[in-house]
Write a protein that holds these residues in place. Structure first.
Motif, PDB file in Angstrom:
ATOM      1  N   ASP A   1       0.851  -1.186   0.000  1.00 32.29           N
ATOM      2  CA  ASP A   1       0.000   0.000   0.000  1.00 32.29           C
ATOM      3  C   ASP A   1       0.892   1.244   0.000  1.00 32.29           C
ATOM      4  OD1 ASP A   1      -1.610   2.154   0.670  1.00 32.29           O
ATOM      5  OD2 ASP A   1      -2.951   0.918   1.878  1.00 32.29           O
ATOM      6  N   PRO A   2       0.799   2.056  -1.060  1.00 38.04           N
ATOM      7  CA  PRO A   2       1.711   3.194  -1.178  1.00 38.04           C
ATOM      8  C   PRO A   2       1.548   4.200  -0.042  1.00 38.04           C
ATOM      9  CG  PRO A   2      -0.004   3.261  -2.874  1.00 38.04           C
ATOM     10  CD  PRO A   2      -0.119   1.939  -2.198  1.00 38.04           C
ATOM     11  N   LYS A   3       0.369   4.205   0.568  1.00 43.08           N
ATOM     12  CA  LYS A   3       0.124   5.087   1.709  1.00 43.08           C
ATOM     13  C   LYS A   3       1.138   4.803   2.822  1.00 43.08           C
ATOM     14  CE  LYS A   3      -3.666   4.039   3.841  1.00 43.08           C
ATOM     15  NZ  LYS A   3      -5.037   3.864   4.345  1.00 43.08           N
ATOM     16  N   TYR A   4       1.312   3.517   3.091  1.00 39.95           N
ATOM     17  CA  TYR A   4       2.221   3.127   4.157  1.00 39.95           C
ATOM     18  C   TYR A   4       3.667   3.204   3.706  1.00 39.95           C
ATOM     19  CZ  TYR A   4      -2.079   1.513   6.277  1.00 39.95           C
ATOM     20  OH  TYR A   4      -3.329   1.460   6.790  1.00 39.95           O
ATOM     21  N   GLU A   5       3.879   2.846   2.444  1.00 44.61           N
ATOM     22  CA  GLU A   5       5.244   2.907   1.924  1.00 44.61           C
ATOM     23  C   GLU A   5       5.794   4.328   2.069  1.00 44.61           C
ATOM     24  OE1 GLU A   5       5.986   1.019  -1.822  1.00 44.61           O
ATOM     25  OE2 GLU A   5       7.959   1.975  -1.999  1.00 44.61           O
ATOM     26  N   ASN A   6       4.964   5.319   1.741  1.00 46.51           N
ATOM     27  CA  ASN A   6       5.418   6.707   1.874  1.00 46.51           C
ATOM     28  C   ASN A   6       5.708   7.089   3.315  1.00 46.51           C
ATOM     29  OD1 ASN A   6       5.209   7.048  -0.833  1.00 46.51           O
ATOM     30  ND2 ASN A   6       3.209   8.072  -0.769  1.00 46.51           N
ATOM     31  N   LYS A   7       4.807   6.704   4.181  1.00 47.97           N
ATOM     32  CA  LYS A   7       5.004   7.021   5.602  1.00 47.97           C
ATOM     33  C   LYS A   7       6.325   6.457   6.082  1.00 47.97           C
ATOM     34  CE  LYS A   7       1.172   8.072   8.587  1.00 47.97           C
ATOM     35  NZ  LYS A   7      -0.152   8.269   7.995  1.00 47.97           N
ATOM     36  N   LEU A   8       6.592   5.223   5.676  1.00 50.80           N
ATOM     37  CA  LEU A   8       7.826   4.568   6.110  1.00 50.80           C
ATOM     38  C   LEU A   8       9.045   5.259   5.512  1.00 50.80           C
ATOM     39  CD1 LEU A   8       6.609   0.871   5.974  1.00 50.80           C
ATOM     40  CD2 LEU A   8       7.471   2.044   7.992  1.00 50.80           C
ATOM     41  N   ARG A   9       9.008   5.484   4.226  1.00 52.07           N
ATOM     42  CA  ARG A   9      10.165   6.109   3.577  1.00 52.07           C
ATOM     43  C   ARG A   9      10.432   7.500   4.133  1.00 52.07           C
ATOM     44  NH1 ARG A   9      12.134   2.768   0.038  1.00 52.07           N
ATOM     45  NH2 ARG A   9      10.740   1.481  -1.233  1.00 52.07           N
ATOM     46  N   GLU A  10       9.376   8.226   4.340  1.00 47.89           N
ATOM     47  CA  GLU A  10       9.559   9.579   4.889  1.00 47.89           C
ATOM     48  C   GLU A  10      10.107   9.541   6.314  1.00 47.89           C
ATOM     49  OE1 GLU A  10       5.871  11.606   4.263  1.00 47.89           O
ATOM     50  OE2 GLU A  10       6.117  11.446   2.084  1.00 47.89           O
ATOM     51  N   SER A  11       9.922   8.436   6.971  1.00 43.28           N
ATOM     52  CA  SER A  11      10.470   8.284   8.312  1.00 43.28           C
ATOM     53  C   SER A  11      11.873   7.676   8.270  1.00 43.28           C
ATOM     54  CB  SER A  11       9.549   7.391   9.153  1.00 43.28           C
ATOM     55  OG  SER A  11       8.233   7.897   9.138  1.00 43.28           O
TER      56      SER A  11
END
Lengths: 138, 138
Positions: free
Chosen positions: A4-14
């Motif tokens: 899910d790209p929603k979570y992928e972004n959250k993770l990458r941004e962190s």
DNA sequence: AAATACATTAAAATCATTCTAATCTGTTGA
DNA sequence: TCAACAGATTAGAATGATTTTAATGTATTT
């Protein structure tokens, strides 16, 4: 692997790579419209009950720390042997029920804006939190 | 044995008998006009340096807890591996300097009174604390 | 002054959190 | 695409604050 790209972004941004374990953590924390308060122990328990994957304590700690640092979670300032985190990162405050060791949200609108007149040279205010301790009223 | 009645009262009111060790703890905490923030470890260190008596960790913990419960000390709500206590029990707030892990008092007059509109049935507010986290301003 | 209740102590236990080091998996560049 | 690398995962060990234990000591009460 695709997540899910929603979570992928959250993770990458962190600063974290998306992995199966971390996506599971995201699902537990961010899937619901409801926000909630939790300890690391709570989170591990929820994952164990919900998922058929095993996530080690170390992974849970480092993921939660990264989200906290990035601002996707907020650590709540109370004295307890465990740290409490909040998935509600909007500006709001808390009651801490000392009888039951439970946190209760106080909406921003229910507290007048806290104005601090004192300043410290070279420092800026990062956050202002109000903690109201409550006990049974006898 | 006869002790300073000031400390004897504080101890008895906290449900403790006056003993050599506890009187020494009182001297460190309440002898000065200055108020201060401390951890248990700080307190033990001060006692070791100042006094020629030995006080065990267990005694320091139980004495500080009793004073906190009685209200002669206040525990400051921050997330840190150690608990911080304050000998200033008047109504006031704190900055927490995240760069240096240090607490700074904010006088009551420097913060408008915090009014909370929300109430919880059967519960009363015991204390309201404001914690403002500060960091280096770049 | 004896009996009792509470205090003191060092050491062990507990518990959250952090670290370690071996193994594994996303990611990137050829 | 795939090898090589950077970062992730894991169980278990280490750490460090706090609490408990159980043996001994001291204030208090009668």
């Amino acid at each position: 692997m695709i997540y899910d790209p929603k979570y992928e972004n959250k993770l990458r941004e962190s600063g974290l790579r998306p992995t199966k374990q971390r996506i599971k953590i995201c699902e537990v924390l961010f899937n619901s419209t409801e926000t909630f308060h939790f300890t690391i122990k709570d989170l591990v328990k929820i994952i164990e009950n919900q998922a058929n994957i095993k996530v080690s304590l170390a992974t849970v700690y480092n993921t939660v720390h990264a989200f906290n640092k990035k601002g996707y979670l907020k650590e709540i300032p109370i004295n307890s042997s465990q740290s409490y985190y909040d998935t509600n990162i909007s500006h709001h405050h808390h009651f801490f029920d000392e009888d039951e060791n439970k946190l209760i949200d106080i909406d921003q609108n229910d507290v007048d804006e806290v104005m601090i007149k004192k300043t410290i040279p070279g420092k800026k205010i990062k956050s202002i939190e109000v903690i109201a301790k409550i006990v049974t009223d006898n």
